[in-house]
Design a protein around this motif. Structure first.
Motif, PDB file in Angstrom:
ATOM      1  N   PHE A  83      -3.897  69.103  93.069  1.00 51.17           N
ATOM      2  CA  PHE A  83      -4.741  68.183  92.308  1.00 51.17           C
ATOM      3  C   PHE A  83      -5.282  67.079  93.216  1.00 51.17           C
ATOM      4  CE2 PHE A  83      -5.207  64.323  89.682  1.00 51.17           C
ATOM      5  CZ  PHE A  83      -6.202  64.761  88.828  1.00 51.17           C
ATOM      6  N   ASP A 110      -8.283  70.102  86.721  1.00 51.94           N
ATOM      7  CA  ASP A 110      -7.003  70.150  87.423  1.00 51.94           C
ATOM      8  C   ASP A 110      -6.732  71.591  87.839  1.00 51.94           C
ATOM      9  OD1 ASP A 110      -4.453  70.015  88.391  1.00 51.94           O
ATOM     10  OD2 ASP A 110      -3.582  69.034  86.637  1.00 51.94           O
ATOM     11  N   TYR A 120       1.719  65.491  89.209  1.00 52.12           N
ATOM     12  CA  TYR A 120       0.556  65.124  90.034  1.00 52.12           C
ATOM     13  C   TYR A 120       0.705  65.881  91.340  1.00 52.12           C
ATOM     14  CZ  TYR A 120      -3.051  62.063  91.967  1.00 52.12           C
ATOM     15  OH  TYR A 120      -4.220  61.571  92.506  1.00 52.12           O
TER      16      TYR A 120
END
Length: 740
Positions: A718, A706, A714
């Motif tokens: 990413f 990541d 999120y």
């Protein structure tokens, strides 16, 4: 040698009972020592312990340690207090200095009066034995005068040291008062003796000379014709006026120094026609200036006295232009001001450098104009001096109490701390209501305190626990004998576990620990302590302390800057650049910066249109001086977003803040991903079919990475990372499916 042994009768004030480390041989009656290296501690099995600082402990102290020992850390409160007592310039020694006449080094009253009478007599003309005898007598009288003045200045400096220490530690006042009274009495006797050599009328006339504006010069007078044309005459006469006025203004009487005559006729042959007439004209001109001075002095109402309180400024410790004899209390004062001090001083607070005069208005006006003196506001009787007095040093200023009991720092506290060797080179963690917790250099602390800042000192870099520093130093290890192991790095492939190591914190710590002189190994720990504190500073430019008056940089050591910053030449941003689409040109993979986006970049001259090429703080073009307050602060995002930078080819143009483990992990992962993208790019020669399975495994591993490891959401970075990895996985698996 004066005795400066710590004795049991000295009041300890708030430090009474403070625990100090001691070393002693076994046995209740054994002497206490400040350290194991004491020559009088010969017994094996010496025991380290702590003892309360009180009369009983002082009575048990070894004589050598009571004289020279450092009981406690020198930059702690108790250490500073004991340091102020001991040593040649300490209170215990200075209380014994200049308290009475020294029969081996003293000019008697009769000798001083005789020397003063000789100097008041007009000198004999330059001819025969009478002149030689007069010259010898005057030389001897001048030597006696200089000796008397020197002793008076030294006695004033000694009294200043005593009173300033007592002011810092007021619980010593009653104990020191009888000894201080003896010093004051002796200083007054010396002042009266030195005052014999000063003429009050001469001081007034010197002040008058300093007040004069340049007169209209007789440049058209034919008597000066031997000098040259009117332009040259004007230049020489202006120079003569300037030299004469400076000499007259700094005198205890009119200078009578006819050497200034020759400033007008210097370099002109005495055989030139009109030379004698020009010299006589110069003499008449000097006489007219001297007569004007006398008239101004007489017209100034010399009988009317005006009171003035002044504050003697302090010469900077690092002033490279001050001679050794000028560094005391009266250092930097000119000849005339010393004469005024001897003649018109009515009262003095030597400890606070505050002097009060009653003198004629003309002299007072000149005192106010002298840069060595600063006028203080008049103080009505009974006015409190609380605002002028620094808070006395006691537990809670430095490290003797819990943090919640700390007391605000003052200018006087910092002045005390500056007497400890190495204290000015540390970094300090401080807290204030306005800014919270900060790390600042010593010079910045001084500036803030002088401006009224209220804050407390939490710790200095020397306060970091050895339990943290020593294991860190051991883990770093000793500097390799082979220089290439320290400064060079062989080319590494992206999948090498040590790829990019020169950008990380570990390499920085090695630089700070290894870049020390072999004959000064103690600087290794000193550098590591500075590095540990500086790593948490948000903007490294705030660590710049500028330069002192001697031109020495007050910045961090170069090794510590190397520990904080990595060279821009070691940073490769190709993986993060946008794809170019051509096979022959450097092309990136568009990998998101993620945690690298806000990594700090320090450089000199960010705008090439204004300042030329950009340089790293380590570039020889800027003297490898580290980061300064005037440098530019960018980010890696800025580097990628602007293609107009013009970097120095020698240094790469910038330095970056060393990468944390998380940032370095993403940097390595991005290079691995970029390397795989290049291998799978048909435009770059195709891939090795035998390695496709290995590439797929690496991509599956990288898919879990990541780029925003510190961000739990999120993120767009990413998603972009996953998109790049999955696209490469699709390409690799398609190639595998097409294999025979």
């Amino acid at each position: 040698m004066r005795d400066s042994v710590l004795t049991a009768d000295i009041p300890l004030g708030p430090f009474e009972g403070h625990l100090v480390p001691v070393f002693a041989a076994k046995g209740k009656a054994s002497k206490l020592h400040a350290h194991l290296r004491c020559s009088r501690l010969r017994a094996d099995g010496a025991v380290a312990s702590e003892a309360p600082l009180n009369a009983a402990t002082i009575a048990r102290m070894c004589f050598v340690c009571a004289h020279y020992g450092h009981w406690g850390r020198p930059d702690s409160g108790v250490g500073l207090f004991l340091r102020a007592l001991g040593g040649h310039r300490g209170l215990l020694s200075q209380l014994q200095e200049y308290a009475e006449a020294d029969p081996d080094d003293e000019v008697t009253q009769e000798e001083a009066e005789g020397a003063a009478e000789v100097l008041r007599t007009e000198p004999v003309s330059e001819e025969g034995e009478t002149y030689d005898e007069d010259r010898d007598a005057r030389d001897e009288a001048e030597n006696l005068r200089d000796l008397v003045l020197s002793r008076w200045r030294a006695a004033a400096d000694s009294l200043h040291l005593v009173e300033s220490v007592v002011a810092k530690f007021p619980w010593l006042t009653d104990w020191a008062r009888p000894k201080t009274a003896l010093k004051e009495e002796y200083l007054q006797a010396l002042r009266e003796r030195a005052g014999l050599f000063v003429d009050a009328t001469g001081l007034l006339e010197a002040a008058a000379a300093a007040s004069l504006e340049i007169p209209e010069l007789p440049t058209e007078d034919e008597a000066f014709g031997a000098i040259g044309d009117s332009k040259e005459i004007a230049g020489r006469l202006r120079s003569m006026w300037s030299r004469w006025q400076r000499a007259a203004a700094d005198a205890w009487g009119l200078p009578g120094d006819r050497l200034v005559t020759y400033q007008a006729v210097g370099g002109i042959s005495s055989r030139r026609k009109g030379y004698g007439e020009a010299c006589r004209a110069v003499e008449r001109l000097l006489a007219s200036w001297e007569e004007e001075v006398r008239q101004v002095a007489r017209a100034s109402d010399p009988g009317v006295m005006v009171a003035l309180t002044v504050h003697l400024t302090e010469l900077p410790k690092e002033d490279p232009y001050a001679q050794q004899h000028e560094r005391g209390l009266l250092g930097g004062l000119d000849h005339w001001t010393i004469g005024v001090l001897l003649t018109y001083l009515t009262s003095a607070d030597w400890g606070r450098r505050r002097l009060t005069f009653r003198a004629p208005r003309l002299i007072v006006d000149q005192l106010l104009a002298r840069t060595a003196l600063v006028r203080c506001e008049p103080e009505p009787p009974g006015t409190s001096r609380a605002a002028d007095e620094a808070s006395p040093l006691g537990p809670g200023v430095f490290d003797e109490t819990p943090v919640h009991q700390r007391r605000p720092l003052t200018v006087e506290h910092l002045r005390l701390l500056s007497t400890v060797p190495g204290a000015e080179d540390q970094l300090y963690t401080v807290f204030s209501i306005d800014a919270g917790t900060e790390v600042v250099p010593f010079k910045e602390l001084e500036r803030r305190a002088a401006g009224g800042w209220r804050g407390v000192l939490l710790a200095g870099s020397a306060d970091l626990p050895a339990a943290l520093i020593e294991p860190w130093s051991e883990a770093i290890g000793q500097r390799p004998e082979e220089p290439s192991a320290v400064w060079r790095e062989r080319m590494r492939e992206p999948d090498d576990p040590l790829f990019g190591e020169r950008l990380g914190l570990v390499a920085g710590a090695e630089r700070a620990a290894w870049m020390v002189s072999r004959d000064r190994p103690w600087t290794r720990e000193f550098n590591l302590r500075l590095l540990a504190v500086a790593r948490g500073v948000p903007d490294l430019r705030t660590l710049d302390s500028g330069y002192d008056r001697a031109g020495r940089s007050r910045s961090l050591p170069r090794a510590v800057w190397q520990g904080l910053l990595a060279h821009g030449q070691d940073l490769d941003l190709e993986p993060f650049e946008a794809p170019d689409g051509t096979s022959w040109k450097r092309s990136g993979s568009g990998i998101p910066l993620g945690v690298l986006a806000q990594v700090q970049v320090y450089e000199v001259n960010a705008d090439p249109r204004y300042q030329g090429k950009g340089h790293s703080p380590f570039c020889s073009h800027v003297r490898e001086r580290g980061v300064t307050a005037d440098d530019d602060l960018l980010t890696i995002t800025d580097l990628l977003g602007d293609t107009k930078f013009d970097w120095c080819s020698k240094c790469g143009g910038y330095a970056i803040r060393r990468l944390t483990d998380t940032q370095l992990a993403h940097y390595r992962a991005a290079h691995r991903l970029h390397d795989i993208a290049q291998q799978l790019d048909p435009g770059r020669g195709g891939y090795d079919p035998g390695r496709l399975g290995q590439l797929v495994e690496q991509l599956l591993e990288l898919e879990k990475c990541d780029p925003d490891a510190d961000d739990r959401s999120y993120s767009e970075d990413f998603r972009r990372w996953r998109q790049i990895v999955q696209g490469l996985l699709l390409r690799a698996r398609s190639a595998q499916a097409g294999q025979p």
